[in-house]
Write a protein that holds these residues in place. Sequence first.
Motif, PDB file in Angstrom:
ATOM      1  N   TRP A  61      16.900  -2.339  -4.859  1.00 34.79           N
ATOM      2  CA  TRP A  61      17.428  -2.718  -3.552  1.00 34.79           C
ATOM      3  C   TRP A  61      17.173  -1.645  -2.502  1.00 34.79           C
ATOM      4  N   ARG A  62      16.731  -0.479  -2.923  1.00 29.91           N
ATOM      5  CA  ARG A  62      16.580   0.660  -2.017  1.00 29.91           C
ATOM      6  C   ARG A  62      15.126   1.131  -1.908  1.00 29.91           C
ATOM      7  N   LEU A  63      14.179   0.297  -2.312  1.00 30.63           N
ATOM      8  CA  LEU A  63      12.790   0.726  -2.453  1.00 30.63           C
ATOM      9  C   LEU A  63      11.845   0.135  -1.411  1.00 30.63           C
ATOM     10  N   CYS A  64      12.378  -0.350  -0.298  1.00 37.20           N
ATOM     11  CA  CYS A  64      11.476  -0.921   0.713  1.00 37.20           C
ATOM     12  C   CYS A  64      10.501   0.128   1.238  1.00 37.20           C
ATOM     13  N   GLY A  65      10.986   1.349   1.488  1.00 38.27           N
ATOM     14  CA  GLY A  65      10.111   2.404   1.984  1.00 38.27           C
ATOM     15  C   GLY A  65       9.090   2.831   0.959  1.00 38.27           C
ATOM     16  N   VAL A  66       9.499   2.896  -0.305  1.00 29.88           N
ATOM     17  CA  VAL A  66       8.575   3.246  -1.381  1.00 29.88           C
ATOM     18  C   VAL A  66       7.491   2.182  -1.517  1.00 29.88           C
ATOM     19  N   ALA A  67       7.876   0.915  -1.384  1.00 32.76           N
ATOM     20  CA  ALA A  67       6.883  -0.160  -1.436  1.00 32.76           C
ATOM     21  C   ALA A  67       5.865  -0.015  -0.304  1.00 32.76           C
ATOM     22  N   CYS A  68       6.339   0.339   0.886  1.00 31.58           N
ATOM     23  CA  CYS A  68       5.423   0.561   2.015  1.00 31.58           C
ATOM     24  C   CYS A  68       4.463   1.704   1.711  1.00 31.58           C
ATOM     25  N   LEU A  69       4.982   2.774   1.109  1.00 34.82           N
ATOM     26  CA  LEU A  69       4.122   3.899   0.763  1.00 34.82           C
ATOM     27  C   LEU A  69       3.088   3.495  -0.269  1.00 34.82           C
ATOM     28  N   ARG A  70       3.467   2.702  -1.256  1.00 34.72           N
ATOM     29  CA  ARG A  70       2.502   2.239  -2.255  1.00 34.72           C
ATOM     30  C   ARG A  70       1.359   1.473  -1.578  1.00 34.72           C
ATOM     31  N   MET A  71       1.685   0.652  -0.595  1.00 33.51           N
ATOM     32  CA  MET A  71       0.661  -0.093   0.122  1.00 33.51           C
ATOM     33  C   MET A  71      -0.304   0.848   0.832  1.00 33.51           C
ATOM     34  N   ALA A  72       0.246   1.852   1.511  1.00 33.30           N
ATOM     35  CA  ALA A  72      -0.587   2.796   2.249  1.00 33.30           C
ATOM     36  C   ALA A  72      -1.455   3.616   1.302  1.00 33.30           C
ATOM     37  N   LEU A  73      -0.890   4.063   0.188  1.00 30.15           N
ATOM     38  CA  LEU A  73      -1.659   4.854  -0.769  1.00 30.15           C
ATOM     39  C   LEU A  73      -2.781   4.031  -1.383  1.00 30.15           C
ATOM     40  N   ASP A  74      -2.508   2.784  -1.703  1.00 30.71           N
ATOM     41  CA  ASP A  74      -3.545   1.919  -2.255  1.00 30.71           C
ATOM     42  C   ASP A  74      -4.624   1.661  -1.207  1.00 30.71           C
ATOM     43  N   HIS A  75      -4.211   1.523   0.046  1.00 27.83           N
ATOM     44  CA  HIS A  75      -5.154   1.262   1.134  1.00 27.83           C
ATOM     45  C   HIS A  75      -6.122   2.431   1.326  1.00 27.83           C
ATOM     46  N   TRP A  76      -5.599   3.650   1.375  1.00 30.05           N
ATOM     47  CA  TRP A  76      -6.448   4.800   1.674  1.00 30.05           C
ATOM     48  C   TRP A  76      -6.956   5.546   0.438  1.00 30.05           C
ATOM     49  N   TRP A  77      -6.184   5.565  -0.632  1.00 32.71           N
ATOM     50  CA  TRP A  77      -6.575   6.326  -1.813  1.00 32.71           C
ATOM     51  C   TRP A  77      -6.952   5.454  -3.007  1.00 32.71           C
ATOM     52  N   GLY A  78      -6.606   4.171  -2.946  1.00 38.74           N
ATOM     53  CA  GLY A  78      -6.910   3.302  -4.080  1.00 38.74           C
ATOM     54  C   GLY A  78      -6.007   3.521  -5.275  1.00 38.74           C
ATOM     55  N   VAL A  79      -4.835   4.120  -5.054  1.00 37.57           N
ATOM     56  CA  VAL A  79      -3.862   4.343  -6.131  1.00 37.57           C
ATOM     57  C   VAL A  79      -2.501   3.824  -5.681  1.00 37.57           C
ATOM     58  N   ALA A  80      -1.727   3.356  -6.652  1.00 36.31           N
ATOM     59  CA  ALA A  80      -0.364   2.882  -6.355  1.00 36.31           C
ATOM     60  C   ALA A  80       0.548   3.344  -7.480  1.00 36.31           C
ATOM     61  N   PRO A  81       1.037   4.584  -7.415  1.00 40.52           N
ATOM     62  CA  PRO A  81       1.957   5.081  -8.453  1.00 40.52           C
ATOM     63  C   PRO A  81       3.162   4.159  -8.585  1.00 40.52           C
ATOM     64  N   SER A  82       3.796   4.208  -9.739  1.00 43.45           N
ATOM     65  CA  SER A  82       4.955   3.349  -9.970  1.00 43.45           C
ATOM     66  C   SER A  82       6.070   3.656  -8.973  1.00 43.45           C
ATOM     67  N   THR A  83       6.900   2.665  -8.744  1.00 43.05           N
ATOM     68  CA  THR A  83       7.969   2.837  -7.761  1.00 43.05           C
ATOM     69  C   THR A  83       8.918   3.964  -8.147  1.00 43.05           C
ATOM     70  N   MET A  84       9.256   4.076  -9.417  1.00 46.79           N
ATOM     71  CA  MET A  84      10.204   5.110  -9.822  1.00 46.79           C
ATOM     72  C   MET A  84       9.582   6.500  -9.762  1.00 46.79           C
ATOM     73  N   THR A  85       8.290   6.604  -9.993  1.00 43.16           N
ATOM     74  CA  THR A  85       7.623   7.900  -9.819  1.00 43.16           C
ATOM     75  C   THR A  85       7.754   8.359  -8.375  1.00 43.16           C
ATOM     76  N   LEU A  86       7.458   7.463  -7.445  1.00 42.60           N
ATOM     77  CA  LEU A  86       7.546   7.815  -6.029  1.00 42.60           C
ATOM     78  C   LEU A  86       8.993   8.019  -5.598  1.00 42.60           C
ATOM     79  N   ALA A  87       9.892   7.189  -6.096  1.00 43.63           N
ATOM     80  CA  ALA A  87      11.306   7.341  -5.730  1.00 43.63           C
ATOM     81  C   ALA A  87      11.840   8.691  -6.188  1.00 43.63           C
ATOM     82  N   GLY A  88      11.464   9.113  -7.391  1.00 43.62           N
ATOM     83  CA  GLY A  88      11.900  10.416  -7.888  1.00 43.62           C
ATOM     84  C   GLY A  88      11.372  11.552  -7.044  1.00 43.62           C
ATOM     85  N   GLU A  89      10.118  11.458  -6.618  1.00 40.73           N
ATOM     86  CA  GLU A  89       9.537  12.491  -5.769  1.00 40.73           C
ATOM     87  C   GLU A  89      10.212  12.512  -4.404  1.00 40.73           C
ATOM     88  N   CYS A  90      10.519  11.323  -3.870  1.00 38.05           N
ATOM     89  CA  CYS A  90      11.207  11.255  -2.572  1.00 38.05           C
ATOM     90  C   CYS A  90      12.611  11.844  -2.669  1.00 38.05           C
TER      91      CYS A  90
END
Length: 219
Positions: A61-90
């Motif tokens: 319920w709290r991952l809207c920003g992480v989902a947006c980041l996954r989109m941007a990373l896939d767009h420019w870098w071609g990678v989409a780390p898991s949501t919990m990996t990114l959430a933990g880093e954030c």
Amino acid sequence: MVVAEEGGRGAAVVHEVPYYAQWESPELVREIIAGSVSAADDPRWGASGAASPEEYEYWSWRLCGVACLRMALDHWWGVAPSTMTLAGECLTAGAYERDGDRLRGLIHTPFAAYVQERWGLTAQARELTPEEVSAEVAAGRLVMLSVHPAVRHPDGPEPQRRGGHLVLAVGTTGTALVIHNPSGFAGESQAYAHVPWRHFERFYSGRGIVLGPPEAVDG
């Protein structure tokens, strides 16, 4: 690739950006939000990297920003780390703050710093007018925008407040802003959803995070 055509404000620009929902099963978003399906029952919860369905439900319920980041990373870098990996880093970077069972975030300024330092993208947390949002997108950038979740129904009732949810602006036309909405409904308001400019400000808090490609890469 960018699709461009003439529109009411000149060139309409829509960037081809991969879509990710904040839940692992985009087709279940309507049911999860309605409460007829628990997020813990999402059959793809394990893809999030969560240790349990309960952890996944709490974070999803709290991952809207992480989902947006996954989109941007896939767009420019071609990678989409898991949501919990990114959430933990954030969380480590201060973009989320935990207080017992409560979680504050996504906090824009530390998040932008994290995106720059960790992923090498340009990122700036700032206030933006709708005209500035359109200009940033037309210039090749993507913009995470703080809007009310009811933006999925732009013709619906007036929301009681603005902000509270993050979407990714991926395009602009003469009549609408084009967004990827992490909590949009399948087939209706998820990828490339058009929010008419005449309705946009009813949902928009006036704040966002402008994301751009690495400096050495053309947008």
